[in-house]
Design an enzyme around this catalytic site. Sequence first.
Site, mmCIF file in Angstrom:
data_model
loop_
_atom_site.group_PDB
_atom_site.id
_atom_site.type_symbol
_atom_site.label_atom_id
_atom_site.label_comp_id
_atom_site.label_asym_id
_atom_site.label_seq_id
_atom_site.Cartn_x
_atom_site.Cartn_y
_atom_site.Cartn_z
ATOM 1 N N GLU A 73 0.824 -1.209 0.000
ATOM 2 C CA GLU A 73 0.000 0.000 0.000
ATOM 3 C C GLU A 73 0.857 1.258 0.000
ATOM 4 O OE1 GLU A 73 -3.221 2.724 0.353
ATOM 5 O OE2 GLU A 73 -2.922 0.745 -0.531
ATOM 6 N N HIS A 138 -11.610 6.402 -8.285
ATOM 7 C CA HIS A 138 -10.150 6.501 -8.180
ATOM 8 C C HIS A 138 -9.480 5.847 -9.390
ATOM 9 C CE1 HIS A 138 -6.484 7.362 -6.155
ATOM 10 N NE2 HIS A 138 -6.179 6.106 -5.865
ATOM 11 N N HIS A 245 -20.862 -6.436 -17.282
ATOM 12 C CA HIS A 245 -19.507 -6.246 -17.803
ATOM 13 C C HIS A 245 -19.267 -7.122 -19.034
ATOM 14 C CE1 HIS A 245 -15.340 -5.270 -17.961
ATOM 15 N NE2 HIS A 245 -14.899 -6.440 -17.525
ATOM 16 N N HIS A 303 -5.114 -8.015 -16.945
ATOM 17 C CA HIS A 303 -6.343 -7.485 -17.530
ATOM 18 C C HIS A 303 -6.458 -5.982 -17.274
ATOM 19 C CE1 HIS A 303 -10.156 -7.975 -19.443
ATOM 20 N NE2 HIS A 303 -10.873 -7.667 -18.373
#
Length: 348
Positions: A73, A138, A245, A303
């Site tokens: 992170e 984001h 999707h 992906h």
Amino acid sequence: MKLYRRLILAAFALAAAVIVFGAYVRLADAGLGCPDWPGCYGQLSPHHAQADILQTQGVDPHGPVSLPKAWKEMIHRYLAASLGLLIVVIAGVAWRRRDRQGTAPGTATLLVGVVIFQGILGKWTVTLLLKPAIVTAHLLGGLTTLALLAWLGLRAQRVARLPVPPGVRAVARIGLALLVAQIVLGGWTSTNYASLACTDFPTCHGTFSPATDYGNAFHVVRELGMTADGDFLPLPALTAIHWSHRLGAVVAGAALYLLAWLLARRQSTQPLGLALLAAITLQVALGIANVVFGLPLALAVAHNAGAVLLVALLVSINYRVGPLRAEATVGRRKAAGRGKHEHQNSFA
């Protein structure tokens, strides 16, 4: 201008790395590795916060906090902060050299605004505990940053426009719009952890008409894994997200394949068409492989990287086939005028 172009190229590469590494952090369940912002337990790095991290991990060994996750992170945050500083430098150089062709200081300033908002979204991603709407926004902010840097780079390099029929230009714009919509659906699928809501392909739960709950699936303001009423998000809602999707991939893929064909059949745009054909085929293959093989981390990150590649490629295509810049048109008219004048003088 050479320095300006190099700065943009470096920022573009860093932006791509930040987006892909951010996807890795999310998919590795490390998004809350440091549950505060901008530091880690108020410290500069996980090394300095090691005692707090180990204490939290001891209370919940299977929770989102551990030393490896904290480092993932924080490395992402360090990279993002470096990108922000680099973009500020780019904007400063653009304004300082605004009299030179190709600097586009207005776009560079817009990019600074996008990055500042990205920082705010990054904070909210952590402090609001991975709300799907914030995490998806984001992701889109990161891709917007990448797209603007790609456009700035093409402008700074003064890449030539390619004359194409208006129909090809329209398909390119539609293709970019559909790609953005598909990325929104993909981001919503990932941030809601709905990627494995359907584990078979091409069907879902053994049918082309699975049970779905679109009302709860696309309710934006809600907690992760919960409905707007605070109940657990049911499987039909996750199925609706995943299935949308897939259907979006069919529509966007068809438009991009059409665009690739239109570009490939013209000699001047053939390289762009072939590149798009390869990129969209790879992205489709990665999407199918993620379902068939149960979302392995490497394929899932790849992906996301494929989406980055497609955004950069579609921005480049739309730039290259866009209307000729005013200065280029004026230059051609002046050249034509000089040629006409010389032709008349030859008969004088």
